[in-house]
Design an enzyme around this catalytic site. Structure first.
Site, PDB file in Angstrom:
ATOM      1  N   ASN A  99     -19.556  36.586 -18.300  1.00  0.00           N
ATOM      2  CA  ASN A  99     -20.443  35.490 -18.695  1.00  0.00           C
ATOM      3  C   ASN A  99     -19.629  34.587 -19.615  1.00  0.00           C
ATOM      4  OD1 ASN A  99     -22.395  33.816 -19.711  1.00  0.00           O
ATOM      5  ND2 ASN A  99     -23.544  35.406 -20.815  1.00  0.00           N
ATOM      6  N   TRP A 100     -19.184  33.461 -19.058  1.00  0.00           N
ATOM      7  CA  TRP A 100     -18.295  32.577 -19.826  1.00  0.00           C
ATOM      8  C   TRP A 100     -19.066  31.698 -20.812  1.00  0.00           C
ATOM      9  CZ3 TRP A 100     -14.306  30.675 -15.553  1.00  0.00           C
ATOM     10  CH2 TRP A 100     -13.417  31.719 -15.284  1.00  0.00           C
ATOM     11  N   LYS A 101     -20.409  31.771 -20.763  1.00  0.00           N
ATOM     12  CA  LYS A 101     -21.247  30.982 -21.693  1.00  0.00           C
ATOM     13  C   LYS A 101     -20.771  29.521 -21.714  1.00  0.00           C
ATOM     14  CE  LYS A 101     -22.203  35.207 -24.124  1.00  0.00           C
ATOM     15  NZ  LYS A 101     -22.718  35.854 -25.316  1.00  0.00           N
ATOM     16  N   GLY A 143     -19.184  39.084 -22.258  1.00  0.00           N
ATOM     17  CA  GLY A 143     -19.081  37.724 -22.774  1.00  0.00           C
ATOM     18  C   GLY A 143     -17.676  37.455 -23.304  1.00  0.00           C
ATOM     19  N   GLY A 144     -17.502  37.567 -24.610  1.00  0.00           N
ATOM     20  CA  GLY A 144     -16.243  37.208 -25.278  1.00  0.00           C
ATOM     21  C   GLY A 144     -14.998  37.778 -24.621  1.00  0.00           C
ATOM     22  N   GLU A 174     -29.001  44.348 -22.334  1.00  0.00           N
ATOM     23  CA  GLU A 174     -28.149  43.828 -23.403  1.00  0.00           C
ATOM     24  C   GLU A 174     -28.934  43.821 -24.707  1.00  0.00           C
ATOM     25  OE1 GLU A 174     -24.902  41.029 -21.784  1.00  0.00           O
ATOM     26  OE2 GLU A 174     -26.729  39.879 -21.843  1.00  0.00           O
ATOM     27  N   SER A 195     -20.882  43.214 -26.589  1.00  0.00           N
ATOM     28  CA  SER A 195     -19.616  43.602 -27.232  1.00  0.00           C
ATOM     29  C   SER A 195     -18.796  44.592 -26.407  1.00  0.00           C
ATOM     30  CB  SER A 195     -19.875  44.129 -28.648  1.00  0.00           C
ATOM     31  OG  SER A 195     -20.406  43.101 -29.465  1.00  0.00           O
ATOM     32  N   GLY A 246     -22.166  39.608 -28.951  1.00  0.00           N
ATOM     33  CA  GLY A 246     -21.291  38.741 -29.734  1.00  0.00           C
ATOM     34  C   GLY A 246     -21.113  39.184 -31.173  1.00  0.00           C
ATOM     35  N   GLU A 301     -29.720  34.675 -25.042  1.00  0.00           N
ATOM     36  CA  GLU A 301     -29.496  33.373 -25.691  1.00  0.00           C
ATOM     37  C   GLU A 301     -30.468  32.332 -25.152  1.00  0.00           C
ATOM     38  OE1 GLU A 301     -25.259  33.402 -25.034  1.00  0.00           O
ATOM     39  OE2 GLU A 301     -25.115  34.992 -26.532  1.00  0.00           O
TER      40      GLU A 301
HETATM   41  P1  PGA Z   1     -20.535  39.675 -25.601  1.00  0.00           P
HETATM   42  O1  PGA Z   1     -21.669  38.912 -24.761  1.00  0.00           O
HETATM   43  O2  PGA Z   1     -19.760  40.520 -24.644  1.00  0.00           O
HETATM   44  O3  PGA Z   1     -19.692  38.554 -26.205  1.00  0.00           O
HETATM   45  O4  PGA Z   1     -21.238  40.479 -26.647  1.00  0.00           O
HETATM   46  C1  PGA Z   1     -22.359  39.561 -23.719  1.00  0.00           C
HETATM   47  C2  PGA Z   1     -23.381  38.640 -23.120  1.00  0.00           C
HETATM   48  O5  PGA Z   1     -23.960  37.808 -23.825  1.00  0.00           O
HETATM   49  O6  PGA Z   1     -23.657  38.701 -21.907  1.00  0.00           O
END
Ligand code: PGA
Length: 254
Positions: A8-10, A239-240, A173, A218, A179, A99
């Site tokens: 998920n590149w957000k 994500g990150g 999640e 995370s 994050g 989010e």
């Molecule tokens: P994260 O994000 O790996 O940066 O915690 C996961 C997500 O929001 O899907």
């Protein structure tokens, strides 16, 4: 069950950066993915076409949209239609990410409309669920997951429900782990995933056993293997640590 490792590149990466990372993933996985895993990238709208182009013709790589409005077209300023994402090569859609629930105010009812519409338009849909820290501390994990899952499945026709295998996944999640660097402990992940599995079976019968449940929050190269091998963990939503292909590839092969 085929495991799904999803990025998920957000709101990161322009189309050039996205093309370069997606090409790096495609060439590293040119001979297939470890254990035939399905690797997905949910890119920002302006980068979906670049990711789709880099992944074209590779069955184990897929491109998805992070958000969409549940309509064919219309006066919805700032929104995007699934048909437009399909035009950019996306085959998956994310719905209910925390989010979007907590920053953009999406309700369970709206998420449910999105899930039904996305499936109706021929997409595979990944529904994100998860509790906030306050909800967890108040002992409401089961209640929150039940509300999020049953509301999302409620509008689906019996015919649609009977054909979810291969085109519907749930990503658990915990909001407090996204994050923050605070990954959920294995006992917490096992408990939540068992709860999600039981809810899917209660709603969908035996088919609920065939639907993948991903963990997200995370996930990093050093904790991915422990997580992805837990019972009822059928993949990871990252994500990150998905933003750089070197890091994401370690998770893909964890
Ligand atoms: P994260 O994000 O790996 O940066 O915690 C996961 C997500 O929001 O899907």
């Amino acid at each position: 069950m085929q495991k799904i490792i999803a990025a998920n590149w957000k709101m990161y990466k322009n189309s050039k950066e996205a093309a370069s990372e997606a090409s790096a993933l495609a060439s590293a996985l040119a001979n297939g993915t470890p254990d035939n895993r399905l690797v997905l990238v949910f890119a920002p709208f302006t980068a979906v076409a670049a990711v789709s182009a880099a992944f074209a013709g590779k069955a184990c790589l897929g491109s998805g949209g992070q958000n969409f409005y549940p309509a064919a077209e219309g006066a919805f300023t700032g929104e995007i239609a699934p048909a437009m994402l399909k035009d950019a090569g996306a085959t998956w859609l994310l719905a209910g990410h925390s989010e979007r629930r907590h920053i953009l105010g999406e309700s369970n009812d709206f998420v449910a409309q999105k899930v039904a519409y996305g499936l109706d338009q021929g997409f595979s849909v990944m529904l994100c669920v998860g509790e906030t820290l306050a909800e967890r501390e108040a002992g409401k994990l089961g209640q929150v997951l039940a509300e999020q899952i049953s509301s999302a499945l409620k509008p689906l026709s019996a015919q649609c429900k009977a054909a979810l295998a291969g085109r519907f996944a749930v990503a658990y999640e915990p909001v407090w782990a996204i994050g923050t660097g605070k990954v959920a402990g294995h006992p917490e992940v096992l408990e939540a995933h068992k709860t999600v599995r039981d809810l899917l079976v209660a709603e969908l019968g035996d088919q609920g056993n065939a639907l993948p449940i991903l963990y997200g929050g995370s996930v990093k190269p050093d904790n991915a293997s422990g997580l992805v091998n837990l019972e009822n963990v059928d993949g990871l939503l990252v994500g990150g640590a998905s933003l750089k292909s070197e890091s994401f590839l370690k998770i893909v092969s964890a």
